[in-house]
Design a protein around this motif. Sequence first.
Motif, PDB file in Angstrom:
ATOM      1  N   UNK A 254       0.813  -1.229   0.000  1.00  0.00           N
ATOM      2  CA  UNK A 254       0.000   0.000   0.000  1.00  0.00           C
ATOM      3  C   UNK A 254       0.845   1.276   0.000  1.00  0.00           C
ATOM      4  N   UNK A 255       1.964   1.247   0.697  1.00  0.00           N
ATOM      5  CA  UNK A 255       2.830   2.438   0.755  1.00  0.00           C
ATOM      6  C   UNK A 255       3.436   2.718  -0.618  1.00  0.00           C
ATOM      7  N   UNK A 256       4.009   1.690  -1.232  1.00  0.00           N
ATOM      8  CA  UNK A 256       4.617   1.860  -2.561  1.00  0.00           C
ATOM      9  C   UNK A 256       3.560   2.271  -3.580  1.00  0.00           C
ATOM     10  N   UNK A 257       2.398   1.653  -3.526  1.00  0.00           N
ATOM     11  CA  UNK A 257       1.319   1.995  -4.451  1.00  0.00           C
ATOM     12  C   UNK A 257       0.877   3.448  -4.287  1.00  0.00           C
ATOM     13  N   UNK A 258       0.719   3.874  -3.058  1.00  0.00           N
ATOM     14  CA  UNK A 258       0.284   5.241  -2.797  1.00  0.00           C
ATOM     15  C   UNK A 258       1.305   6.253  -3.299  1.00  0.00           C
ATOM     16  N   UNK A 259       2.540   6.059  -2.927  1.00  0.00           N
ATOM     17  CA  UNK A 259       3.593   7.006  -3.319  1.00  0.00           C
ATOM     18  C   UNK A 259       3.753   7.035  -4.836  1.00  0.00           C
ATOM     19  N   UNK A 260       3.744   5.874  -5.467  1.00  0.00           N
ATOM     20  CA  UNK A 260       3.936   5.815  -6.921  1.00  0.00           C
ATOM     21  C   UNK A 260       2.733   6.332  -7.691  1.00  0.00           C
ATOM     22  N   UNK A 261       1.541   6.147  -7.161  1.00  0.00           N
ATOM     23  CA  UNK A 261       0.335   6.587  -7.864  1.00  0.00           C
ATOM     24  C   UNK A 261       0.104   8.086  -7.783  1.00  0.00           C
ATOM     25  N   UNK A 262       0.852   8.777  -6.967  1.00  0.00           N
ATOM     26  CA  UNK A 262       0.683  10.230  -6.869  1.00  0.00           C
ATOM     27  C   UNK A 262       1.040  10.934  -8.171  1.00  0.00           C
ATOM     28  N   UNK A 263       1.882  10.326  -8.974  1.00  0.00           N
ATOM     29  CA  UNK A 263       2.311  10.972 -10.218  1.00  0.00           C
ATOM     30  C   UNK A 263       1.391  10.664 -11.392  1.00  0.00           C
ATOM     31  N   UNK A 264       0.355   9.900 -11.175  1.00  0.00           N
ATOM     32  CA  UNK A 264      -0.520   9.507 -12.281  1.00  0.00           C
ATOM     33  C   UNK A 264      -1.432  10.652 -12.703  1.00  0.00           C
ATOM     34  N   UNK A 265      -1.833  10.623 -13.965  1.00  0.00           N
ATOM     35  CA  UNK A 265      -2.806  11.582 -14.485  1.00  0.00           C
ATOM     36  C   UNK A 265      -3.775  10.845 -15.405  1.00  0.00           C
ATOM     37  N   UNK A 266      -5.005  11.220 -15.359  1.00  0.00           N
ATOM     38  CA  UNK A 266      -6.054  10.772 -16.275  1.00  0.00           C
ATOM     39  C   UNK A 266      -6.449   9.297 -16.173  1.00  0.00           C
ATOM     40  N   UNK A 267      -5.856   8.526 -15.302  1.00  0.00           N
ATOM     41  CA  UNK A 267      -6.264   7.126 -15.127  1.00  0.00           C
ATOM     42  C   UNK A 267      -6.402   6.838 -13.643  1.00  0.00           C
ATOM     43  N   UNK A 268      -7.185   5.813 -13.317  1.00  0.00           N
ATOM     44  CA  UNK A 268      -7.310   5.459 -11.906  1.00  0.00           C
ATOM     45  C   UNK A 268      -6.107   4.623 -11.467  1.00  0.00           C
ATOM     46  N   UNK A 269      -6.085   4.280 -10.201  1.00  0.00           N
ATOM     47  CA  UNK A 269      -4.928   3.596  -9.618  1.00  0.00           C
ATOM     48  C   UNK A 269      -4.670   2.231 -10.257  1.00  0.00           C
ATOM     49  N   UNK A 270      -5.730   1.468 -10.505  1.00  0.00           N
ATOM     50  CA  UNK A 270      -5.569   0.147 -11.099  1.00  0.00           C
ATOM     51  C   UNK A 270      -5.030   0.255 -12.522  1.00  0.00           C
ATOM     52  N   UNK A 271      -5.609   1.146 -13.318  1.00  0.00           N
ATOM     53  CA  UNK A 271      -5.139   1.332 -14.697  1.00  0.00           C
ATOM     54  C   UNK A 271      -3.683   1.784 -14.716  1.00  0.00           C
TER      55      UNK A 271
END
Length: 103
Positions: free
Chosen positions: A48-65
Amino acid sequence: MGETLPGWIWVIYYLFLTVTLTTTFFCLWKKKLVVLCLINLLFVVLVPVVSLVSSMSRTEVNEFEFLVQSLSQGAFWAIIVFIGYLVMFIWWVMFFRIEEETR
C-alpha cells in the motif's frame, strides 16, 4: 491528479489488507508458516505504501489502470507491487490448506 476508484473498492481493499495482516499475525502466534508469514507481513505493509507514493504521479487514469500501465512498461515499483499481491495470494492458498489439514 487523475480519477480514482469508487469508495466501496477502497473499503474492500483495506478490509482485505486488514484481514490478511490479522491472519498473518495469527499464524505467527501459532508458529505456522513462519517464513511465509514474515514475507507476507513485509508485503502487506510495503504494497500500500509503494502503491500510494507511486500513484501520486498519475494523471487521467485510476490507480488500477496506472498499475497495469506501469507494469506493462516494466516499472520497478509496479513489479514489486505485483509480486506483493502474488505473495498475498499464495499466503491465502497456504493458509486455507493448513486450516483444512488441521480439521
